[in-house]
Design a protein around this motif. Structure first.
Motif, PDB file in Angstrom:
ATOM      1  N   ALA A 113      -4.930 -12.649  13.935  1.00 17.32           N
ATOM      2  CA  ALA A 113      -5.480 -14.013  13.997  1.00 17.32           C
ATOM      3  C   ALA A 113      -6.954 -14.009  13.617  1.00 17.32           C
ATOM      4  N   GLN A 114      -7.703 -13.027  14.119  1.00 17.44           N
ATOM      5  CA  GLN A 114      -9.124 -12.916  13.772  1.00 17.44           C
ATOM      6  C   GLN A 114      -9.310 -12.737  12.266  1.00 17.44           C
ATOM      7  N   ALA A 115      -8.366 -12.038  11.646  1.00 16.97           N
ATOM      8  CA  ALA A 115      -8.455 -11.789  10.206  1.00 16.97           C
ATOM      9  C   ALA A 115      -7.893 -12.948   9.380  1.00 16.97           C
ATOM     10  N   GLY A 116      -7.408 -13.996  10.058  1.00 17.94           N
ATOM     11  CA  GLY A 116      -6.852 -15.149   9.352  1.00 17.94           C
ATOM     12  C   GLY A 116      -5.467 -14.905   8.800  1.00 17.94           C
ATOM     13  N   HIS A 117      -4.709 -14.054   9.476  1.00 13.92           N
ATOM     14  CA  HIS A 117      -3.390 -13.705   8.969  1.00 13.92           C
ATOM     15  C   HIS A 117      -2.287 -13.957   9.987  1.00 13.92           C
ATOM     16  N   ASP A 118      -2.347 -15.108  10.652  1.00 13.63           N
ATOM     17  CA  ASP A 118      -1.220 -15.521  11.492  1.00 13.63           C
ATOM     18  C   ASP A 118       0.006 -15.710  10.594  1.00 13.63           C
ATOM     19  N   GLY A 119       1.167 -15.270  11.071  1.00 15.22           N
ATOM     20  CA  GLY A 119       2.383 -15.461  10.284  1.00 15.22           C
ATOM     21  C   GLY A 119       2.378 -14.673   8.986  1.00 15.22           C
ATOM     22  N   LEU A 120       1.801 -13.495   8.998  1.00 15.75           N
ATOM     23  CA  LEU A 120       1.659 -12.666   7.798  1.00 15.75           C
ATOM     24  C   LEU A 120       3.020 -12.197   7.270  1.00 15.75           C
ATOM     25  N   THR A 121       3.167 -12.213   5.957  1.00 13.81           N
ATOM     26  CA  THR A 121       4.334 -11.657   5.283  1.00 13.81           C
ATOM     27  C   THR A 121       3.872 -10.582   4.315  1.00 13.81           C
ATOM     28  N   VAL A 122       4.489  -9.390   4.394  1.00 14.98           N
ATOM     29  CA  VAL A 122       4.136  -8.289   3.494  1.00 14.98           C
ATOM     30  C   VAL A 122       5.407  -7.621   2.999  1.00 14.98           C
ATOM     31  N   GLU A 123       5.284  -6.925   1.876  1.00 15.76           N
ATOM     32  CA  GLU A 123       6.400  -6.140   1.339  1.00 15.76           C
ATOM     33  C   GLU A 123       6.160  -4.664   1.638  1.00 15.76           C
ATOM     34  N   LEU A 124       7.197  -4.000   2.133  1.00 22.72           N
ATOM     35  CA  LEU A 124       7.153  -2.570   2.394  1.00 22.72           C
ATOM     36  C   LEU A 124       8.116  -1.878   1.432  1.00 22.72           C
ATOM     37  N   VAL A 125       7.574  -0.995   0.581  1.00 22.52           N
ATOM     38  CA  VAL A 125       8.390  -0.279  -0.393  1.00 22.52           C
ATOM     39  C   VAL A 125       8.826   1.052   0.207  1.00 22.52           C
ATOM     40  N   THR A 126      10.125   1.299   0.186  1.00 19.02           N
ATOM     41  CA  THR A 126      10.665   2.536   0.758  1.00 19.02           C
ATOM     42  C   THR A 126      11.662   3.152  -0.210  1.00 19.02           C
ATOM     43  N   ALA A 127      11.937   4.441   0.009  1.00 19.79           N
ATOM     44  CA  ALA A 127      12.903   5.178  -0.804  1.00 19.79           C
ATOM     45  C   ALA A 127      13.348   6.397  -0.014  1.00 19.79           C
ATOM     46  N   PRO A 128      14.520   6.946  -0.322  1.00 18.86           N
ATOM     47  CA  PRO A 128      15.001   8.132   0.404  1.00 18.86           C
ATOM     48  C   PRO A 128      14.295   9.401  -0.077  1.00 18.86           C
ATOM     49  N   VAL A 129      12.968   9.444   0.069  1.00 19.93           N
ATOM     50  CA  VAL A 129      12.182  10.565  -0.433  1.00 19.93           C
ATOM     51  C   VAL A 129      12.119  11.710   0.567  1.00 19.93           C
ATOM     52  N   PHE A 130      12.468  11.423   1.799  1.00 23.79           N
ATOM     53  CA  PHE A 130      12.439  12.457   2.827  1.00 23.79           C
ATOM     54  C   PHE A 130      13.295  11.993   3.989  1.00 23.79           C
ATOM     55  N   GLN A 131      13.644  12.917   4.869  1.00 20.19           N
ATOM     56  CA  GLN A 131      14.514  12.569   5.981  1.00 20.19           C
ATOM     57  C   GLN A 131      13.872  11.495   6.857  1.00 20.19           C
ATOM     58  N   GLY A 132      14.598  10.419   7.102  1.00 19.77           N
ATOM     59  CA  GLY A 132      14.130   9.364   7.989  1.00 19.77           C
ATOM     60  C   GLY A 132      13.223   8.339   7.362  1.00 19.77           C
ATOM     61  N   ALA A 133      12.900   8.469   6.073  1.00 20.47           N
ATOM     62  CA  ALA A 133      11.967   7.526   5.461  1.00 20.47           C
ATOM     63  C   ALA A 133      12.506   6.091   5.499  1.00 20.47           C
ATOM     64  N   VAL A 134      13.699   5.891   4.992  1.00 17.78           N
ATOM     65  CA  VAL A 134      14.272   4.538   4.950  1.00 17.78           C
ATOM     66  C   VAL A 134      14.533   4.023   6.357  1.00 17.78           C
TER      67      VAL A 134
END
Length: 521
Positions: free
Chosen positions: A355-376
């Motif tokens: 909220a202090q940063a002005g990002h209430d209700g923030l939406t972001v994209e997280l990019v993942t891939a099976p590059v290592f055990q447990g990553a996804v």
């Protein structure tokens, strides 16, 4: 003298000459994978088949260029480095017979072993060390090991005799021996061709079909006593966990990397299989680019670190086979700032910071891939945990080839994996200016000054103080979410023996396939 140079350990003096007279640097006792008080009877020869995670069309055999599990598995067979870590993560000499620092570590004298030959029969000399470092650091042909050797004054390297080279630095570099342990720091000779690679490793190149398999044959004149026990190694790529595990269960491979934690119990109950479960300093971070919105605001980065329920993530993602992280790497380094408060989930504080940063209700994209055990799986758990702070995380799953493609190191919010490293070694690879893997685009001036000064500080106590202050800065402001140090979990058939656990976080005993033997029928 037998003392090994670990400048951040045991108060070693800067003028110590590092020696290790035992051929092979360290010995590994062949034990049955299933345990037991005695070693099984073994037979010579056979073709070892190993299933590894990841890889694809970009698979490489280059001694100085690799990013995936599969790349490292191949380079470990083909090439040796000047130095290496043993299974306890202690520095040992390999191709180097001696490493001698000048006062202040502004120069290093390297003497290579006598009698080592490349796969084409050429004898190892000082010229090969010079050529390899030139190739690694060539600005026209950048390799992923380049930045870790960025302080080497390449133009002033000088051959002292056929086995000895003087390596000057543009600044103090107390961590030079550790930087040369990297699997992307193999020694090659002039005329090297990565398409038909020649190294000094226990196995010589036979063939590669990118994204599928590679074949290597035993090198009969390998310099370490005993050489390899098997006739050769076939490394097979698997894009997903299911295929890799099924190949082991069905006997198509003799060993696999990165056994999913959920498969430990069923595989362990199979009398024909054994699990290798190693506690390590390996870590799989979430990476936030500090130069891209919304992560260019430190309050957002702090909030995201407070979103994570680390204990829950270790239990759900790793089935408990790991240790809770605290947003700092270098767990096994004596300078590790273990006294900093353990960060825990605090959703209310996370909401307040957003909220202090002005990002209430923030939406972001997280990019993942099976590059290592447990990553996804880790990404999926984070998506759910973030909802508690009002953050909508859109998960974008890509294949390993795409992840490590043109956008690698450019994703604003993503993941990666790292093996066990000491703090200065890791900094040179991921957080110092020009680091080849600066995935968070970290560039804090005060932190940089502290780390650079520490690389030249000869007093152990003072160096530790500098690096503790540097870690405090990263802990407060950095771009990594380091939620755990994961165990390295692999598995193999009990028809082979010689695999042991290792603290390095590199799969299958640091890809040490030369130690493996088939059990006699």
């Amino acid at each position: 003298m037998d003392e090994q140079l670990l400048p951040w350990e045991r108060g070693v003096t800067r003028r110590t000459v590092v020696r290790h007279a035992v051929a092979g640097s360290f010995a590994l006792t062949a034990l049955a994978g299933c345990g037991g008080s005695s070693s099984p009877k073994t037979r010579a020869g056979g073709m070892l088949k190993v299933g590894v995670s990841g890889g694809g069309a970009q698979d490489t055999l280059d001694a100085h260029l690799g990013t995936t599990d599969a790349d490292y598995a191949r380079t470990a067979q083909l090439y040796d480095r000047l130095t290496e870590y043993d299974r306890d993560n202690k520095l040992q000499l390999a191709l180097a017979e001696e490493l001698t620092p000048s006062k202040g570590a502004t120069e290093w004298t390297v003497r290579v072993r006598d009698g080592v030959t490349f796969h084409d029969g050429k004898k190892l000399t000082a010229d090969d060390v010079i050529y390899s470092i030139q190739r690694i650091t060539d600005p026209k042909d950048p390799k992923n090991a380049a930045s870790s050797l960025g302080l080497v004054d390449v133009k002033r390297m000088r051959k002292l005799d056929n086995r000895t080279v003087l390596i000057p630095m543009t600044g103090p570099m107390i961590d030079f021996p550790d930087q040369m342990t990297r699997l992307t720091a193999g020694i090659v000779h002039e005329g090297y061709n990565s398409k038909r690679p020649v190294g000094t490793g226990a196995f010589a190149f036979e063939s590669l079909k990118a994204g599928q398999r590679s074949v290597f044959n035993k090198y009969a004149d390998y310099w370490r006593d005993g050489g390899a026990h098997v006739d050769g190694v076939t490394i097979i790529n698997f894009a997903d966990d299911t295929g890799r595990v099924n190949a082991l269960l069905g006997g198509q491979v003799d060993a696999i990397t990165n056994l999913p934690a959920a498969q430990i119990a069923p595989v362990g109950k199979n009398p024909g299989l054994a699990v290798l479960n190693s506690k390590t300093g390996a870590w799989q971070p979430f990476t936030m680019r500090v130069d891209k919105a919304p992560f260019d605001d430190v309050r957002v980065r702090q909030a995201f670190r407070l979103i994570v329920d680390r204990e829950q993530m270790v239990e759900q993602v790793l089935s408990g086979h790991g240790q809770v992280g605290n947003d700092l790497y270098g767990r096994y380094d004596p300078v590790y700032a273990s006294d900093l408060p353990q960060r825990a989930q605090d959703l209310e504080q996370a909401k307040s910071l957003l909220a202090q940063a002005g990002h209430d209700g923030l939406t972001v994209e997280l990019v993942t891939a099976p590059v290592f055990q447990g990553a996804v799986e880790g990404a999926q758990v984070f998506v759910e945990q973030a909802k508690g702070a009002g953050v909508d995380v859109k998960l974008r799953k890509v294949d390993s080839g795409t992840f490590y493609g043109d956008n690698y190191l450019k994703w604003p919010f993503s993941q990666d994996f790292w093996y066990t490293n000491y703090y200065l070694v890791q900094a040179a690879q991921a957080t110092l200016p020009g680091a080849p893997y600066n995935e968070t685009h970290w560039s804090d001036p005060k932190w940089i000054d502290l780390v650079q000064a520490a690389r030249g500080e000869v007093d152990d106590t003072r160096r530790k103080e500098m690096l503790h202050e540097a870690q405090q800065i990263e802990y407060d402001q950095g771009g990594y979410i380091i939620w755990s140090f994961s165990n390295q979990i692999d598995a193999h058939s009990t028809k082979v023996t010689g695999f042991e656990t290792s603290a390095n976080g590199i799969p299958l005993m640091d890809y040490g396939f030369r130690h493996v033997q088939f059990v006699a029928d």
